[in-house]
Scaffold this active site. Structure first.
Site, short mmCIF file in Angstrom:
data_model
loop_
_atom_site.label_atom_id
_atom_site.label_comp_id
_atom_site.label_asym_id
_atom_site.label_seq_id
_atom_site.Cartn_x
_atom_site.Cartn_y
_atom_site.Cartn_z
N HIS A 184 -5.05 -6.27 3.96
CA HIS A 184 -4.08 -5.18 4.04
C HIS A 184 -3.40 -5.23 5.40
O HIS A 184 -4.06 -5.08 6.42
CB HIS A 184 -4.79 -3.83 3.85
CG HIS A 184 -5.31 -3.64 2.46
ND1 HIS A 184 -4.94 -2.58 1.68
CD2 HIS A 184 -6.15 -4.39 1.72
CE1 HIS A 184 -5.53 -2.68 0.50
NE2 HIS A 184 -6.28 -3.76 0.50
N GLN A 217 -5.64 -0.42 -3.58
CA GLN A 217 -6.30 -1.54 -4.27
C GLN A 217 -7.25 -1.07 -5.38
O GLN A 217 -7.37 -1.70 -6.42
CB GLN A 217 -7.03 -2.40 -3.24
CG GLN A 217 -7.52 -3.73 -3.81
CD GLN A 217 -8.17 -4.61 -2.77
OE1 GLN A 217 -7.70 -4.68 -1.63
NE2 GLN A 217 -9.26 -5.27 -3.12
N CYS A 225 0.84 -1.19 0.00
CA CYS A 225 0.00 0.00 0.00
C CYS A 225 0.88 1.25 0.00
O CYS A 225 1.94 1.27 0.63
CB CYS A 225 -0.96 0.01 1.18
SG CYS A 225 -0.25 0.57 2.73
N GLU A 226 0.43 2.23 -0.74
CA GLU A 226 1.26 3.43 -0.88
C GLU A 226 1.18 4.34 0.35
O GLU A 226 1.93 5.29 0.46
CB GLU A 226 0.89 4.19 -2.15
CG GLU A 226 -0.50 4.77 -2.18
CD GLU A 226 -0.82 5.43 -3.52
OE1 GLU A 226 -0.22 5.04 -4.53
OE2 GLU A 226 -1.67 6.33 -3.53
N HIS A 227 0.26 4.05 1.25
CA HIS A 227 0.14 4.90 2.43
C HIS A 227 1.08 4.47 3.56
O HIS A 227 1.55 5.30 4.33
CB HIS A 227 -1.30 4.91 2.95
CG HIS A 227 -2.26 5.46 1.93
ND1 HIS A 227 -3.49 4.92 1.70
CD2 HIS A 227 -2.12 6.48 1.07
CE1 HIS A 227 -4.09 5.59 0.74
NE2 HIS A 227 -3.29 6.54 0.33
N HIS A 228 1.32 3.14 3.68
CA HIS A 228 2.18 2.65 4.77
C HIS A 228 3.32 1.78 4.26
O HIS A 228 4.15 1.36 5.04
CB HIS A 228 1.34 1.84 5.76
CG HIS A 228 0.15 2.59 6.30
ND1 HIS A 228 -1.09 2.50 5.71
CD2 HIS A 228 0.04 3.45 7.32
CE1 HIS A 228 -1.94 3.29 6.38
NE2 HIS A 228 -1.28 3.87 7.35
N CYS A 274 -1.60 -3.08 6.73
CA CYS A 274 -1.67 -1.81 7.46
C CYS A 274 -2.94 -1.75 8.30
O CYS A 274 -3.07 -0.94 9.21
CB CYS A 274 -1.58 -0.62 6.51
SG CYS A 274 -2.90 -0.52 5.32
ZN LIG Z 1 -1.93 1.25 4.13
#
Ligand SMILES: [Zn+2]
Length: 203
Positions: free
Chosen positions: A155, A127, A86-89, A157
């Site tokens: 996920h 996703q 995931c690009e956030h975490h 995260c």
């Molecule tokens: Zn994430």
């Protein structure tokens, strides 16, 4: 991508130094024996995790076959193992993808479809975007009567940090052409992949 954003790729040494900084930030000593080679290993893992930036999915899908004897029914490839981040975490997204298309005149080797999933998955993702990118690239290159992509994934995260909800599965879908317009076509595809999940196979 570096070249499209005109960013300069850092050197391997710079990347390893960044990992050393994170180890210190976590509270440990990057010079102790067990951690000495960790930056090297992490950077090497990153090369594998984010291998998708150096390949062009549309180029891979260009190699199509037109000798199909007029085959114009649904082609389904289900339960394609999916490993992304995931690009956030930058934490793993693990799951599976199901792809279907209805050929117009051209078909593509099934291994190419799996390869397209990998190329987009091995980038920093969400996703929703991943699902749309796979569907759109197949639609653009094969120009079929329709494309359907469903992804089911967990996920990390969400399971190992934050709300700590392990086992929650996120499902996304992107339907184009016949799959969007014709309810029965869409249902046929959904039935096929649902019967597959009932048969087992883990995420
Ligand atoms: Zn994430």
């Amino acid at each position: 991508m570096y070249w499209s954003n005109k960013l300069t790729k850092p050197t391997r040494e710079q990347a390893e130094e960044a990992v050393r900084t994170l180890i210190k930030w976590a509270g440990d000593n990057p010079a102790r024996e067990g951690l000495k080679d960790t930056p090297k290993r992490v950077v090497k893992s990153y090369e594998e995790f984010f291998d998708g930036y150096s390949s062009d999915p549309e180029e891979i899908l260009q190699r199509t076959f037109s000798e199909t004897e007029g085959y114009d029914e649904m082609v389904v490839l289900r339960d394609i193992r999916l490993e992304s981040h995931c690009e956030h975490h930058m934490l793993p997204i693990i799951g599976r993808a199901h792809i279907a298309y209805i050929p117009m005149k051209r078909v593509v080797g099934i291994s190419k479809l799996a390869r397209v999933v990998d190329i987009y998955a091995k980038r920093m993702q969400i996703q929703e975007k991943l699902t749309a990118q796979i569907a759109n690239s197949i639609n653009k290159t094969l120009q079929p009567k329709g494309v359907a992509v469903v992804i089911e994934a967990t996920h990390q995260c969400m399971s190992t940090r934050g709300v700590h909800k392990s086992g929650a599965i996120m499902q996304t879908s992107h339907m184009i052409g016949a799959f969007r317009e014709d309810k029965r076509t869409r249902q046929e595809f959904m039935d096929l992949i649902t019967s597959a999940s009932r048969g087992g196979g883990d995420i």
